[in-house]
Write a protein that holds these residues in place. Structure first.
Motif, mmCIF file in Angstrom:
data_model
loop_
_atom_site.group_PDB
_atom_site.id
_atom_site.type_symbol
_atom_site.label_atom_id
_atom_site.label_comp_id
_atom_site.label_asym_id
_atom_site.label_seq_id
_atom_site.Cartn_x
_atom_site.Cartn_y
_atom_site.Cartn_z
ATOM 1 N N PHE A 54 37.364 36.998 34.188
ATOM 2 C CA PHE A 54 35.981 36.762 33.788
ATOM 3 C C PHE A 54 35.834 36.755 32.270
ATOM 4 C CE2 PHE A 54 34.088 38.423 38.041
ATOM 5 C CZ PHE A 54 34.590 37.309 38.686
ATOM 6 N N ALA A 55 36.573 37.599 31.576
ATOM 7 C CA ALA A 55 36.535 37.587 30.110
ATOM 8 C C ALA A 55 37.045 36.251 29.577
ATOM 9 C CB ALA A 55 37.355 38.741 29.550
ATOM 10 N N GLN A 56 38.112 35.744 30.171
ATOM 11 C CA GLN A 56 38.658 34.454 29.745
ATOM 12 C C GLN A 56 37.680 33.316 30.056
ATOM 13 O OE1 GLN A 56 42.494 34.228 31.627
ATOM 14 N NE2 GLN A 56 43.410 35.691 30.212
ATOM 15 N N LEU A 57 37.061 33.358 31.219
ATOM 16 C CA LEU A 57 36.087 32.326 31.581
ATOM 17 C C LEU A 57 34.878 32.361 30.652
ATOM 18 C CD1 LEU A 57 36.318 32.656 35.449
ATOM 19 C CD2 LEU A 57 37.046 30.694 34.071
ATOM 20 N N SER A 58 34.390 33.553 30.340
ATOM 21 C CA SER A 58 33.272 33.694 29.421
ATOM 22 C C SER A 58 33.632 33.149 28.043
ATOM 23 C CB SER A 58 32.860 35.162 29.321
ATOM 24 O OG SER A 58 31.816 35.317 28.389
ATOM 25 N N ALA A 59 34.812 33.496 27.553
ATOM 26 C CA ALA A 59 35.262 33.022 26.249
ATOM 27 C C ALA A 59 35.408 31.504 26.210
ATOM 28 C CB ALA A 59 36.586 33.685 25.874
ATOM 29 N N ALA A 60 35.703 30.895 27.362
ATOM 30 C CA ALA A 60 35.858 29.440 27.441
ATOM 31 C C ALA A 60 34.515 28.726 27.605
ATOM 32 C CB ALA A 60 36.787 29.079 28.600
ATOM 33 N N GLY A 61 33.435 29.500 27.692
ATOM 34 C CA GLY A 61 32.112 28.899 27.792
ATOM 35 C C GLY A 61 31.566 28.771 29.193
ATOM 36 N N CYS A 62 32.275 29.265 30.177
ATOM 37 C CA CYS A 62 31.768 29.224 31.557
ATOM 38 C C CYS A 62 30.587 30.174 31.688
ATOM 39 C CB CYS A 62 32.856 29.619 32.541
ATOM 40 S SG CYS A 62 34.226 28.451 32.574
ATOM 41 N N ARG A 63 29.630 29.810 32.501
ATOM 42 C CA ARG A 63 28.454 30.658 32.698
ATOM 43 C C ARG A 63 28.269 31.059 34.163
ATOM 44 N NH1 ARG A 63 29.590 31.574 28.470
ATOM 45 N NH2 ARG A 63 28.719 30.789 26.568
ATOM 46 N N ASN A 64 28.577 30.172 35.082
ATOM 47 C CA ASN A 64 28.456 30.446 36.512
ATOM 48 C C ASN A 64 29.855 30.516 37.101
ATOM 49 O OD1 ASN A 64 25.575 30.208 36.522
ATOM 50 N ND2 ASN A 64 25.867 28.005 36.352
ATOM 51 N N VAL A 65 30.130 31.591 37.820
ATOM 52 C CA VAL A 65 31.470 31.793 38.355
ATOM 53 C C VAL A 65 31.404 32.045 39.854
ATOM 54 C CG1 VAL A 65 33.507 33.286 38.311
ATOM 55 C CG2 VAL A 65 32.342 32.707 36.177
ATOM 56 N N ALA A 66 32.260 31.359 40.594
ATOM 57 C CA ALA A 66 32.479 31.637 42.012
ATOM 58 C C ALA A 66 33.929 32.081 42.136
ATOM 59 C CB ALA A 66 32.215 30.413 42.865
ATOM 60 N N ALA A 67 34.148 33.199 42.815
ATOM 61 C CA ALA A 67 35.498 33.748 42.932
ATOM 62 C C ALA A 67 35.761 34.184 44.364
ATOM 63 C CB ALA A 67 35.668 34.933 41.987
ATOM 64 N N SER A 68 37.011 34.111 44.748
ATOM 65 C CA SER A 68 37.382 34.628 46.068
ATOM 66 C C SER A 68 37.422 36.147 46.004
ATOM 67 C CB SER A 68 38.740 34.074 46.483
ATOM 68 O OG SER A 68 39.739 34.536 45.590
#
Length: 93
Positions: A25-39
């Protein structure tokens, strides 16, 4: 992004799952992602107990992850889905 929270013997634990989510999630946030779906990590091959995963999910949703909103957890395991729905019933989505 893809993450796996098991060791070479397909075993897992709450700390490993927690650290995997936090790192991803830290990596996704740093990459600019805002909405996350995870298994639901560890709940397939990892055979992580449903009640223990619900505790990890509570910790996950209580944590402050900058810029990620919402986070959606997905599973094909009916027992796990029901446990998560029950645990978070009445809470804002």
């Amino acid at each position: 992004a893809h993450a796996v929270a098991i060791d070479v013997l397909y075993e897992t634990n709450a700390d490993l799952i927690w650290r995997t989510y936090q790192t991803a999630f830290a990596q996704l946030s740093a990459a600019g992602c805002r909405n996350v779906a995870a298994s639901c990590l560890g709940c397939g091959y990892g055979r992580f107990p449903v009640s223990d995963f619900v505790a990890v999910a509570r910790r996950l949703f209580a944590s402050d992850i900058p810029n990620l909103d919402p986070i959606t957890l997905a599973t094909t395991n009916a027992e796990l889905a029901e446990a998560l729905e029950t645990a978070f019933a009445g809470e804002p989505a």
